[in-house]
Structure formats: C-alpha cells, structure tokens
Design a protein around this motif. Sequence first.
Motif, mmCIF file in Angstrom:
data_model
loop_
_atom_site.group_PDB
_atom_site.id
_atom_site.type_symbol
_atom_site.label_atom_id
_atom_site.label_comp_id
_atom_site.label_asym_id
_atom_site.label_seq_id
_atom_site.Cartn_x
_atom_site.Cartn_y
_atom_site.Cartn_z
ATOM 1 N N SER A 132 0.815 -1.210 0.000
ATOM 2 C CA SER A 132 0.000 0.000 0.000
ATOM 3 C C SER A 132 0.852 1.266 0.000
ATOM 4 C CB SER A 132 -0.934 0.019 1.213
ATOM 5 O OG SER A 132 -0.200 0.323 2.381
ATOM 6 N N ASP A 142 0.364 3.790 1.823
ATOM 7 C CA ASP A 142 0.607 4.169 3.219
ATOM 8 C C ASP A 142 1.882 3.518 3.765
ATOM 9 O OD1 ASP A 142 -1.687 5.718 3.254
ATOM 10 O OD2 ASP A 142 -2.924 4.162 4.187
ATOM 11 N N ASN A 167 1.902 11.698 -4.139
ATOM 12 C CA ASN A 167 0.848 12.253 -3.309
ATOM 13 C C ASN A 167 -0.189 12.783 -4.288
ATOM 14 O OD1 ASN A 167 -0.834 13.887 -1.840
ATOM 15 N ND2 ASN A 167 0.788 14.801 -0.626
#
Length: 149
Positions: A91, A93, A118
């Motif tokens: 992921s 994250d 981002n």
Amino acid sequence: MKKIIAALSIVVVSATVALAGWLEDFQTAYEAENIQVAVEGALEQGTAPAEIIESALGIESLNPQNLVKALYCAGVNGIDINAAAKKYKISEDIVIAGHKQSVAECGDQVVDAQAYPNNNSRFFNPPPNGNGNGHGPRHGASPFQPEPN
C-alpha cells in the motif's frame, strides 16, 4: 545445432544458479543480520528492486515497511520502489511510512526528497497549461491573483 542448444543450456543453468545465489545470500543475510544488510547485498549483486521486493515478501517475519525503508536507505530511486510496491500490492501508506522512517534513520543516504506520489501534489500531477484552469497564465498576471472569468 547441438552447439547452440548446449550453449543455451549453459546460459540457462548459469542464470538459474546466479538467481538462486543472490536469493540464498539475501535470506542468509536477513536471518543473520537484518533486512538492511540483506537489501544492500542483493543490490550489490545487481538484483533489481522489484526482484528484491517480490522475494522478500515471501519471508513471513518481514515487515514490508522495513523493506521499503531498507531500499530507500540503500539509495534506491523512489520511482523504482513505488513501481515495485504497486506491482506487489504494497500500500501507498506503507511506502510513505517506510520513506519517512528512512529519512529519520538514514538522512542523507535517501535519494529522493519527494519519493512517493501524493495525489494532491502538483509535483506529480501538474495542472494542465500551467495554472490549473486549462487556459494558461495571462500575460503579466501574478501567480497569486486569480484570473477574471
């Protein structure tokens, strides 16, 4: 024809042995030392980041965030890390956390200042025609003043 087949067989066997060699070295270094040493050793042997990620994810005790951190600390380009992470379903994250951890622990060794995408960043998603409205900037307009409609 027999010579060509024999030569190809030698190449295939050599490649298989080389692949097994780095992977065995990787696992041994991980178990004896840590993931950072294992990643650096694999990179020194010419192993691609995607191959490292693919193989490392098979190690049950390995935290993917630590793998990402180790790759950044070893100087791997963030674009390569992101591509491999996406391919092997790590992921975003985890990639972001691994990058932040690498900056905190490795500082100057980390190659990329903006190492992960981002979706809200203009760095990765530049607006069309310069100002985001699709019309480009007015001649002499300040970038801090909105254009009239």
